[in-house]
Write a protein that holds these residues in place. Structure first.
Motif, PDB file in Angstrom:
ATOM      1  N   VAL A 121       0.836  -1.190   0.000  1.00 52.36           N
ATOM      2  CA  VAL A 121       0.000   0.000   0.000  1.00 52.36           C
ATOM      3  C   VAL A 121       0.875   1.246   0.000  1.00 52.36           C
ATOM      4  O   VAL A 121       1.935   1.278   0.627  1.00 52.36           O
ATOM      5  N   VAL A 122       0.445   2.252  -0.744  1.00 49.22           N
ATOM      6  CA  VAL A 122       1.043   3.579  -0.695  1.00 49.22           C
ATOM      7  C   VAL A 122       0.110   4.447   0.135  1.00 49.22           C
ATOM      8  O   VAL A 122      -1.073   4.576  -0.185  1.00 49.22           O
ATOM      9  N   CYS A 123       0.605   5.026   1.200  1.00 57.11           N
ATOM     10  CA  CYS A 123      -0.277   5.752   2.101  1.00 57.11           C
ATOM     11  C   CYS A 123       0.450   6.910   2.766  1.00 57.11           C
ATOM     12  O   CYS A 123       1.672   6.949   2.831  1.00 57.11           O
ATOM     13  N   HIS A 132       6.699  13.939  -4.607  1.00 62.10           N
ATOM     14  CA  HIS A 132       6.376  13.764  -3.192  1.00 62.10           C
ATOM     15  C   HIS A 132       7.599  13.329  -2.394  1.00 62.10           C
ATOM     16  O   HIS A 132       8.595  12.854  -2.949  1.00 62.10           O
ATOM     17  N   ASP A 133       7.499  13.481  -1.088  1.00 61.40           N
ATOM     18  CA  ASP A 133       8.525  13.001  -0.165  1.00 61.40           C
ATOM     19  C   ASP A 133       8.201  11.558   0.197  1.00 61.40           C
ATOM     20  O   ASP A 133       7.174  11.283   0.835  1.00 61.40           O
ATOM     21  N   VAL A 134       9.073  10.645  -0.213  1.00 57.13           N
ATOM     22  CA  VAL A 134       8.826   9.221  -0.010  1.00 57.13           C
ATOM     23  C   VAL A 134       9.670   8.716   1.154  1.00 57.13           C
ATOM     24  O   VAL A 134      10.855   9.027   1.267  1.00 57.13           O
ATOM     25  N   LEU A 135       9.053   7.932   2.020  1.00 56.01           N
ATOM     26  CA  LEU A 135       9.745   7.255   3.112  1.00 56.01           C
ATOM     27  C   LEU A 135      10.035   5.842   2.635  1.00 56.01           C
ATOM     28  O   LEU A 135       9.119   5.033   2.479  1.00 56.01           O
ATOM     29  N   SER A 136      11.279   5.547   2.352  1.00 56.38           N
ATOM     30  CA  SER A 136      11.598   4.323   1.618  1.00 56.38           C
ATOM     31  C   SER A 136      12.274   3.274   2.478  1.00 56.38           C
ATOM     32  O   SER A 136      12.986   3.580   3.425  1.00 56.38           O
ATOM     33  N   PHE A 137      12.014   2.027   2.114  1.00 55.95           N
ATOM     34  CA  PHE A 137      12.669   0.877   2.720  1.00 55.95           C
ATOM     35  C   PHE A 137      13.923   0.590   1.901  1.00 55.95           C
ATOM     36  O   PHE A 137      13.981  -0.342   1.109  1.00 55.95           O
ATOM     37  N   SER A 138      14.919   1.443   2.068  1.00 56.41           N
ATOM     38  CA  SER A 138      16.085   1.381   1.199  1.00 56.41           C
ATOM     39  C   SER A 138      17.208   2.163   1.820  1.00 56.41           C
ATOM     40  O   SER A 138      16.999   3.075   2.620  1.00 56.41           O
ATOM     41  N   ALA A 139      18.433   1.812   1.435  1.00 59.62           N
ATOM     42  CA  ALA A 139      19.601   2.552   1.908  1.00 59.62           C
ATOM     43  C   ALA A 139      20.025   3.610   0.904  1.00 59.62           C
ATOM     44  O   ALA A 139      21.054   4.254   1.065  1.00 59.62           O
ATOM     45  N   VAL A 174      11.533   7.614  -7.577  1.00 61.46           N
ATOM     46  CA  VAL A 174      11.037   8.584  -6.605  1.00 61.46           C
ATOM     47  C   VAL A 174      12.204   9.130  -5.799  1.00 61.46           C
ATOM     48  O   VAL A 174      13.289   8.543  -5.752  1.00 61.46           O
ATOM     49  N   HIS A 175      11.963  10.251  -5.167  1.00 55.75           N
ATOM     50  CA  HIS A 175      12.969  10.848  -4.296  1.00 55.75           C
ATOM     51  C   HIS A 175      12.696  10.422  -2.863  1.00 55.75           C
ATOM     52  O   HIS A 175      11.600  10.631  -2.342  1.00 55.75           O
ATOM     53  N   SER A 176      13.679   9.799  -2.241  1.00 51.20           N
ATOM     54  CA  SER A 176      13.515   9.339  -0.878  1.00 51.20           C
ATOM     55  C   SER A 176      13.833  10.465   0.091  1.00 51.20           C
ATOM     56  O   SER A 176      14.942  10.985   0.118  1.00 51.20           O
ATOM     57  N   ARG A 177      12.832  10.820   0.887  1.00 55.67           N
ATOM     58  CA  ARG A 177      13.034  11.857   1.908  1.00 55.67           C
ATOM     59  C   ARG A 177      13.861  11.318   3.064  1.00 55.67           C
ATOM     60  O   ARG A 177      14.627  12.028   3.691  1.00 55.67           O
ATOM     61  N   MET A 178      13.679  10.045   3.354  1.00 57.62           N
ATOM     62  CA  MET A 178      14.487   9.347   4.350  1.00 57.62           C
ATOM     63  C   MET A 178      14.319   7.849   4.125  1.00 57.62           C
ATOM     64  O   MET A 178      13.452   7.424   3.367  1.00 57.62           O
ATOM     65  N   GLU A 179      15.161   7.057   4.761  1.00 56.95           N
ATOM     66  CA  GLU A 179      15.061   5.610   4.625  1.00 56.95           C
ATOM     67  C   GLU A 179      15.187   4.956   5.997  1.00 56.95           C
ATOM     68  O   GLU A 179      15.749   5.514   6.926  1.00 56.95           O
ATOM     69  N   VAL A 197       4.982  13.368   7.595  1.00 58.24           N
ATOM     70  CA  VAL A 197       6.235  13.834   6.987  1.00 58.24           C
ATOM     71  C   VAL A 197       6.487  13.254   5.599  1.00 58.24           C
ATOM     72  O   VAL A 197       7.439  13.657   4.926  1.00 58.24           O
ATOM     73  N   GLY A 198       5.676  12.287   5.164  1.00 54.84           N
ATOM     74  CA  GLY A 198       5.920  11.725   3.847  1.00 54.84           C
ATOM     75  C   GLY A 198       4.999  10.570   3.518  1.00 54.84           C
ATOM     76  O   GLY A 198       4.048  10.257   4.248  1.00 54.84           O
ATOM     77  N   VAL A 199       5.296   9.928   2.378  1.00 51.86           N
ATOM     78  CA  VAL A 199       4.493   8.839   1.831  1.00 51.86           C
ATOM     79  C   VAL A 199       5.220   7.515   2.072  1.00 51.86           C
ATOM     80  O   VAL A 199       6.404   7.391   1.752  1.00 51.86           O
TER      81      VAL A 199
END
Length: 340
Positions: free
Chosen positions: A164-166, A187-194, A213-218, A233-235
């Motif tokens: 899900v994207v939420c 958008h600011d994406v909160l990613s499961f990534s380094a 996408v641009h990762s705002r943080m991981e 703070v993000g998606v």
């Protein structure tokens, strides 16, 4: 000691490349493990291991024995397990591993139900998002949502789940809701990534594709991403079951549901080389039974309308001026004198 015990001890030493670690795994003393291997070498008439103070390696004969004994040991263990299963009761220690966030979803209910049903089984849970050597770590069952390529593991599919994207309603109200996956690029994406940038998988008209996408943080924990998304703070792009409670109460609002990939599975993996105890078999069966009930589980809640706040009205400075000043200004524009 019989020959099978000697061979099993040798195999444990060969897999772990250490007499000490093999002794811990087998519940034996290091001296006993060394004596068993020496006895096997005496009976076979060949050296099976190259020993030094710093390393341990297989000789050519040891490699042959390791490869050819696999089927023999597996057959013997399976036969013994089948015989014991007729009168055995699940008991003892069962060591499992799972991703960090899984306890917030299905697993807590499953473990609670299993412990109540089998009070003689002690469950030890290890939470990690790293790749594990199940033999080295002494793991009986490993739960994962990722692909497993290790040919030494037996893998069972447990349940299919959605991604899900939420984001929080406040975030969508401020930034607008994406209509197509490509809209996530702004958008600011909160990613499961380094990585600071990532590609997220989607499907459009049945065709899989990835969107940069641009990762705002991981973070390496999906629950952490959900907690941050709740704070606006993000998606977050996360497994739906982990966010289900927040989605149902409207704290998180899903988008792009028609574009989400469908082939995500939770797997149970276990080593072919580990002893399949009654407790392990009971847990595998309980997992499958529990997950069957989830195949017809609750769908995501219906879309929650999010109102994007309109810009504040622009107020003319004159509207706040005294009436006489407004009249004077009006006369200056029209060339007429104000009425007295």
């Amino acid at each position: 000691m019989d020959g099978l015990d000697l061979i099993k001890t040798f195999r444990e030493v060969a897999f772990r490349r250490s007499f000490s670690r093999a002794a811990i795994s087998l519940g034996m003393s290091k001296a006993t493990v060394s004596r068993y291997v020496a006895e096997l070498e005496t009976r076979s008439g060949v050296r099976l291991l190259n020993r030094s103070t710093r390393s341990l390696s297989l000789t050519d004969a040891g490699q042959v024995l390791l490869e050819r004994s696999t089927e023999l040991v597996t057959m013997a263990e399976n036969t013994l397990n089948d015989l014991q299963a007729h009168g055995s009761h699940p008991r003892g220690r069962l060591r499992m591993s799972a991703p960090h966030g899984l306890i917030a979803g299905w697993l807590s209910d499953v473990i609670a139900g299993f412990i109540k049903r089998y009070p003689d089984v002690y469950v030890s849970l290890v939470f990690t998002n790293d790749d594990l050597d199940l033999i080295e770590e002494g793991i009986d069952i490993h739960l994962t949502g990722g692909r497993i390529d290790d040919m030494n593991l037996i893998v069972r599919r447990l349940v299919q789940f959605d991604m899900v994207v939420c984001a929080a309603p406040s975030y969508w109200a401020q930034r607008g809701m994406p209509q197509v996956p490509e809209d996530l690029g702004r958008h600011d994406v909160l990613s499961f990534s380094a990585k600071q940038t990532a590609n997220l998988p989607f499907e459009t008209d049945g065709e899989p594709h990835e969107v940069p996408v641009h990762s705002r943080m991981e973070a390496n924990d999906a629950v952490a991403l959900i907690e941050l998304a709740l704070r606006g703070v993000g998606v977050a792009y996360v497994p739906a079951p982990l966010a289900q409670s927040h989605l149902e109460r409207g704290a998180l609002v899903p988008v792009l549901r028609d574009h989400m990939p469908r082939e995500h599975w939770l797997y149970a993996a276990y080593s072919q080389r580990r002893h399949n105890s009654a407790a392990m078999r009971a847990m595998l069966e309980y997992l499958e039974q529990s997950m069957e009930a989830l195949t017809e589980g609750p769908a995501l809640p219906p879309p929650v309308p999010v109102t994007v706040a309109p810009p504040p009205p622009v107020t003319c400075a004159l509207s706040k001026a005294p009436a006489g000043a407004r009249a004077t200004a009006s006369a200056g524009r029209t060339g007429t004198r104000p009425r007295q």
